[in-house]
Scaffold this motif. Sequence first.
Motif, short mmCIF file in Angstrom:
data_model
loop_
_atom_site.label_atom_id
_atom_site.label_comp_id
_atom_site.label_asym_id
_atom_site.label_seq_id
_atom_site.Cartn_x
_atom_site.Cartn_y
_atom_site.Cartn_z
N GLU A 381 0.75 -1.01 -0.20
CA GLU A 381 0.08 0.09 -0.19
C GLU A 381 0.86 1.13 -0.02
O GLU A 381 0.46 2.27 -0.53
CB GLU A 381 -0.93 0.01 1.11
N LEU A 382 2.05 1.09 0.75
CA LEU A 382 2.96 2.27 0.77
C LEU A 382 3.45 2.61 -0.59
O LEU A 382 3.51 3.72 -1.11
CB LEU A 382 4.17 2.02 1.70
N LEU A 383 3.81 1.35 -1.27
CA LEU A 383 4.45 1.56 -2.81
C LEU A 383 3.55 2.21 -3.54
O LEU A 383 3.83 3.06 -4.50
CB LEU A 383 5.09 0.34 -2.93
N ALA A 428 -5.43 1.42 -12.52
CA ALA A 428 -5.00 0.75 -11.21
C ALA A 428 -4.20 -0.50 -11.66
O ALA A 428 -3.07 -0.98 -10.80
CB ALA A 428 -6.37 0.65 -10.51
N LEU A 429 -4.59 -1.16 -12.67
CA LEU A 429 -3.96 -2.45 -13.12
C LEU A 429 -2.55 -2.21 -13.45
O LEU A 429 -1.72 -2.87 -13.01
CB LEU A 429 -4.54 -3.36 -13.98
N GLU A 430 -2.35 -1.16 -14.18
CA GLU A 430 -0.96 -0.96 -14.64
C GLU A 430 -0.34 -0.22 -13.43
O GLU A 430 1.23 -0.60 -13.68
CB GLU A 430 -1.25 0.37 -15.66
N ALA A 431 -0.74 0.32 -12.56
CA ALA A 431 0.14 0.81 -11.45
C ALA A 431 0.64 -0.22 -10.57
O ALA A 431 1.73 -0.38 -10.46
CB ALA A 431 -0.86 1.85 -10.52
N ILE A 432 -0.19 -1.33 -10.30
CA ILE A 432 0.36 -2.49 -9.61
C ILE A 432 1.23 -3.18 -10.28
O ILE A 432 2.36 -3.81 -9.77
CB ILE A 432 -0.84 -3.35 -9.22
N LYS A 433 1.29 -3.35 -11.71
CA LYS A 433 2.18 -4.19 -12.45
C LYS A 433 3.50 -3.37 -12.55
O LYS A 433 4.44 -3.92 -12.24
CB LYS A 433 1.73 -4.22 -13.95
N ASN A 434 3.58 -1.93 -12.54
CA ASN A 434 4.77 -1.10 -12.38
C ASN A 434 5.60 -1.68 -10.79
O ASN A 434 6.65 -1.78 -10.84
CB ASN A 434 4.45 0.40 -12.56
N VAL A 435 4.58 -1.73 -10.01
CA VAL A 435 5.36 -1.87 -8.75
C VAL A 435 5.88 -3.34 -8.56
O VAL A 435 6.96 -3.65 -8.33
CB VAL A 435 4.01 -1.59 -7.66
#
Length: 450
Positions: A381-383, A428-435
């Motif tokens: 969640e922090l990332l 949102a999906l792309e953001a979690i993939k980047n992380v």
Amino acid sequence: MAKTQTMCPRCHQPALVDMRQLFDLNTDPQAKQILLSGNYNIVHCQNCGYQGAVPSPLVYHDPDKELLLTFFPPELGLPVNEQERMIGPIINQVVNALPLEKRKAYILRPQTMLTYQSMVEKILEGDGITKEMLDEQQKRVGLIQRLLTTSPDAIADVLKNEEPLIDAAFFSILNRLVEASLMQGDQRSARALAGVQKAALEETEFGRNLKKQAEETEAAVKSLQEASKQGLTREKLMELIITASSMTQVDTLVSMARAGLDYTFFEQLSTKINSTNGDEKKRLEDLRDHLLELTKEIDRVMQEEIANARALLDKILSETDIEKATEAGLDSMSDLFVELLRQEIQSARQLNDMVRLEKLQKIAGVIQKASAPPPEVQFIELLMSLEKPEERLKAMQENAALITPELVSLLNNIITQSEQQQNQPPEALEAIKNVYREVLKFSMEQNLKK
């Protein structure tokens, strides 16, 4: 749990295991879940990589149900007197941990279970789960296993022949298996189970009805959300209910907007009924009768839940060890319990009842601790909250101990679940993939340094 040295069953080299022989709900509220999960006394051999359970005497104690069970694995091959010598000290731990007033006759008569399965069945029987119910569940588990090994073109025939087993319990087991596979990072099994689920929804009568109900429920939820954007009024709610295409949609709307179905709502509905005639009047009259019965039942259930929450709170407050009693009752707590607790804390403050307030705050502290996400989830969640890659890199450097294979697997599972949700925003999906990519890269670099 104490570290115990044992021999690896595969390579016969010494290995250490966290040995647990006592499962006492009096001292550990999670003891039953741990025993039933089978996730204990597992040896991990550093020499050959073997992983498996080590046979050991077991003692299970549930003071509320007055159950004291013992099991001695037959593969240990020890005589009865030696078994009693090993079990005796464990039972003494149970007795010594009980207050004098709670030491009842059942403590003197521990029940010996001849098999591990009979011990599990006895424990579940105390929860109202009979052997017949377990057998019925096993039939459905067996069918799922069979479907997983059946060729795709033959699955429909198997489902047709076993259609009596395709019910709510079948789909409940399937859902739990899918979730467990995703949590373990086993995407292959998750996809196979999802395929079985899809076939069962399409090829069986119960499945088709379940799918239709899910679609109607989703449609009702969306219609209510759209109406709420402009401000939900009684008139809008009445129109949604009257024009609903099925009783499933009606029931969904009522369950989500029960507060809107008050005296004024029914007064307005009666006025509308009186302005119609013929078949439409009869339809609206039947609908009104249904709504009255449904709201009455919802209110009854609500009052029952409130009473249960009150009884649980009073029980916890009456105990000497508030934290321990709260932990034991966590599985029975609902949102209503939390709301009741909040109201009681506010009331105790207003009355300046510091003794009661202290007890209530102890309960709140245990609930807050239990509901807090694991450190790995908090770190993800922090990332996700950091916009710049350099900020995420700094956070990973400061929390390098959290960058583990388990964290990488958890991120991968989150991506898989997000991809399966059709309403997941692409950004949102792309953001979690980047992380995920950044964490994976950081993990690989750390491994190379080692």
